[in-house]
Design a protein around this motif. Structure first.
Motif, PDB file in Angstrom:
ATOM      1  N   ARG A 100      -6.566 -13.566 -43.302  1.00  0.00           N
ATOM      2  CA  ARG A 100      -8.055 -13.461 -42.430  1.00  0.00           C
ATOM      3  C   ARG A 100      -7.756 -13.248 -40.944  1.00  0.00           C
ATOM      4  O   ARG A 100      -7.103 -14.019 -41.158  1.00  0.00           O
ATOM      5  N   PHE A 101      -8.730 -12.494 -40.166  1.00  0.00           N
ATOM      6  CA  PHE A 101      -8.961 -12.722 -39.355  1.00  0.00           C
ATOM      7  C   PHE A 101     -10.219 -12.426 -39.196  1.00  0.00           C
ATOM      8  O   PHE A 101     -10.013 -11.643 -38.894  1.00  0.00           O
ATOM      9  N   ALA A 102     -10.705 -13.070 -37.642  1.00  0.00           N
ATOM     10  CA  ALA A 102     -11.785 -12.401 -36.934  1.00  0.00           C
ATOM     11  C   ALA A 102     -11.737 -13.071 -35.391  1.00  0.00           C
ATOM     12  O   ALA A 102     -11.254 -14.062 -35.644  1.00  0.00           O
ATOM     13  N   LEU A 103     -12.732 -12.763 -34.479  1.00  0.00           N
ATOM     14  CA  LEU A 103     -12.893 -12.311 -33.331  1.00  0.00           C
ATOM     15  C   LEU A 103     -13.458 -14.188 -33.533  1.00  0.00           C
ATOM     16  O   LEU A 103     -14.662 -14.476 -34.128  1.00  0.00           O
ATOM     17  N   GLU A 104     -13.246 -15.003 -32.316  1.00  0.00           N
ATOM     18  CA  GLU A 104     -14.007 -15.759 -32.050  1.00  0.00           C
ATOM     19  C   GLU A 104     -15.480 -15.404 -30.394  1.00  0.00           C
ATOM     20  O   GLU A 104     -15.217 -14.515 -30.303  1.00  0.00           O
ATOM     21  N   SER A 105     -16.562 -16.206 -30.995  1.00  0.00           N
ATOM     22  CA  SER A 105     -17.486 -15.806 -29.985  1.00  0.00           C
ATOM     23  C   SER A 105     -16.988 -16.183 -29.157  1.00  0.00           C
ATOM     24  O   SER A 105     -17.799 -16.235 -27.826  1.00  0.00           O
ATOM     25  N   GLU A 106     -16.585 -16.791 -28.628  1.00  0.00           N
ATOM     26  CA  GLU A 106     -16.049 -17.956 -27.238  1.00  0.00           C
ATOM     27  C   GLU A 106     -14.531 -18.595 -27.501  1.00  0.00           C
ATOM     28  O   GLU A 106     -14.363 -19.165 -28.683  1.00  0.00           O
ATOM     29  N   TYR A 107     -13.555 -18.664 -26.487  1.00  0.00           N
ATOM     30  CA  TYR A 107     -12.278 -19.300 -26.940  1.00  0.00           C
ATOM     31  C   TYR A 107     -12.026 -20.218 -27.782  1.00  0.00           C
ATOM     32  O   TYR A 107     -12.665 -21.756 -27.309  1.00  0.00           O
TER      33      TYR A 107
ATOM     34  N   GLY B 175      -5.123 -20.468 -38.232  1.00  0.00           N
ATOM     35  CA  GLY B 175      -4.787 -20.823 -36.491  1.00  0.00           C
ATOM     36  C   GLY B 175      -6.314 -20.410 -35.799  1.00  0.00           C
ATOM     37  O   GLY B 175      -6.336 -19.294 -36.038  1.00  0.00           O
ATOM     38  N   ARG B 176      -6.663 -21.225 -34.849  1.00  0.00           N
ATOM     39  CA  ARG B 176      -7.852 -21.067 -33.644  1.00  0.00           C
ATOM     40  C   ARG B 176      -6.854 -20.302 -32.107  1.00  0.00           C
ATOM     41  O   ARG B 176      -5.990 -20.900 -31.584  1.00  0.00           O
ATOM     42  N   GLY B 177      -7.795 -19.865 -31.917  1.00  0.00           N
ATOM     43  CA  GLY B 177      -7.848 -19.355 -30.505  1.00  0.00           C
ATOM     44  C   GLY B 177      -6.574 -18.403 -30.032  1.00  0.00           C
ATOM     45  O   GLY B 177      -5.511 -18.654 -29.169  1.00  0.00           O
ATOM     46  N   ALA B 178      -6.412 -17.597 -31.384  1.00  0.00           N
ATOM     47  CA  ALA B 178      -4.794 -17.180 -31.364  1.00  0.00           C
ATOM     48  C   ALA B 178      -5.366 -15.974 -30.918  1.00  0.00           C
ATOM     49  O   ALA B 178      -6.743 -15.337 -30.137  1.00  0.00           O
ATOM     50  N   ARG B 179      -4.224 -15.498 -29.651  1.00  0.00           N
ATOM     51  CA  ARG B 179      -4.087 -14.250 -29.496  1.00  0.00           C
ATOM     52  C   ARG B 179      -2.428 -13.561 -29.351  1.00  0.00           C
ATOM     53  O   ARG B 179      -1.499 -13.980 -29.938  1.00  0.00           O
TER      54      ARG B 179
END
Length: 317
Positions: A11-18, A132-136
């Motif tokens: 699963r993958f979602a965009l963060e509101s801030e880093y 995994g957080r702050g993923a790029r």
């Protein structure tokens, strides 16, 4: 009971801030329909301690900064509705791309060089949950004849503890079937002033995605990109277009691929300015082909590659 390598969910979602610490991808809306996935739970290096002692043997190591890496390949498809982002759009945004939605017409993806989005992925490897957080990351696109078009994302993220969690019941209906790459669905390439049949197209954005080794600031950052790709095209003959001479003269030109012949299925990958390396001959079932490496270049900045999903952008007179 043994764990199975073919029982995985992402699963993958965009963060509101880093690295906001609160974004949680949902099984009903954020699941990824994968062709392949590889998870490296502890990517990074260790620190050598290198003791000097009166006897031989290994010195212990200390753990260095670690991150979690996920490499995931998905089909290059559309949402089926003009102006609605494709399901892989949010993954692309975490790789240094912006998203502009023109309602009822198209979605445009352009490159950025600052303020990149970031995301959170949950990879469940048959009961082992890797967060995994702050993923790029960085993407690579492959559109080869008699295959499915695909985009491969290499994502790096900050580590969370690995926990035990049952595989979720994910919803994957938003991942429509992509169209196979063939003459029915795919147009010939527009390449440096000529229309040329092809059987291989690849584009690797080669983003420099680093895990900062700075105490108190160990984020995942995108610090550059060096896109390049490969083509295999039917040789048009030097009387039509002389790619050998273009390479010798360091000439540049445009490259455009269009896959999908109805607006709802249309994906366009365009580059205003590409340079090419020395073409070489190749054979495809007795047909003379040219293998060509190319490198997109920016013209005004952040414009070396543009992806349009939906209707083409109207040309300015």
């Amino acid at each position: 009971m043994s764990l199975k390598t073919n029982r995985r969910a992402m699963r993958f979602a965009l963060e509101s801030e880093y690295n906001d610490g609160t974004t949680t991808p949902e099984a009903a809306t954020d699941a990824i329909l994968m062709r392949e996935i590889t998870v490296t739970p502890l990517s990074g290096s260790n620190i050598e301690r290198n003791f000097v002692r009166p006897y031989y043997g290994n010195s212990p190591q200390a753990p260095g900064e670690k991150h979690v890496e996920a490499v995931v390949e998905v089909e290059l498809n559309t949402s089926g509705e003009l102006g609605t982002p494709p399901p892989w759009g949010k993954l692309l945004r975490a790789c240094g791309w912006s998203e502009v939605i023109e309602v009822g017409e198209r979605v445009i993806y352009s490159l950025v060089s600052e303020d990149e989005d970031s995301g959170v992925f949950f990879c469940n490897v048959d009961g082992n949950l890797h967060k995994g957080r702050g993923a790029r990351g960085t993407p690579a696109i492959t559109v080869n004849a008699e295959n499915m078009p695909v985009i491969r994302f290499t994502l790096r993220a900050l580590i969370s503890p690995v926990t035990a969690e049952q595989l979720p019941n994910v919803t994957l209906s938003q991942w429509r079937a992509a169209l196979a790459v063939n003459s029915l669905n795919t147009e010939p390439l527009q390449f440096m002033g000529a229309t040329v049949p092809f059987n291989q197209f690849s584009l690797d954005m080669s983003g420099q995605v680093i895990h900062k080794k700075i105490v108190g600031s160990n984020d995942i950052e995108i610090t550059g990109r060096s896109p390049s790709g490969q083509l295999s095209i039917e040789d048009p003959g030097v009387g039509t277009v002389n790619y050998f001479e273009m390479s010798q003269n360091a000439a540049t030109g445009a490259l455009k691929l269009v896959h999908g012949k109805t607006p709802e299925e249309r994906i366009e990958i365009s580059m205003q300015k590409v340079g090419i390396e020395s073409p070489t001959y190749a054979d495809q079932d007795g047909i003379q082909m040219l293998s060509i490496n190319y490198m997109p270049e920016p013209t005004e900045g952040n414009d070396e590659v543009v992806i349009v999903v939906g209707n083409a952008i109207p040309e300015v007179p």
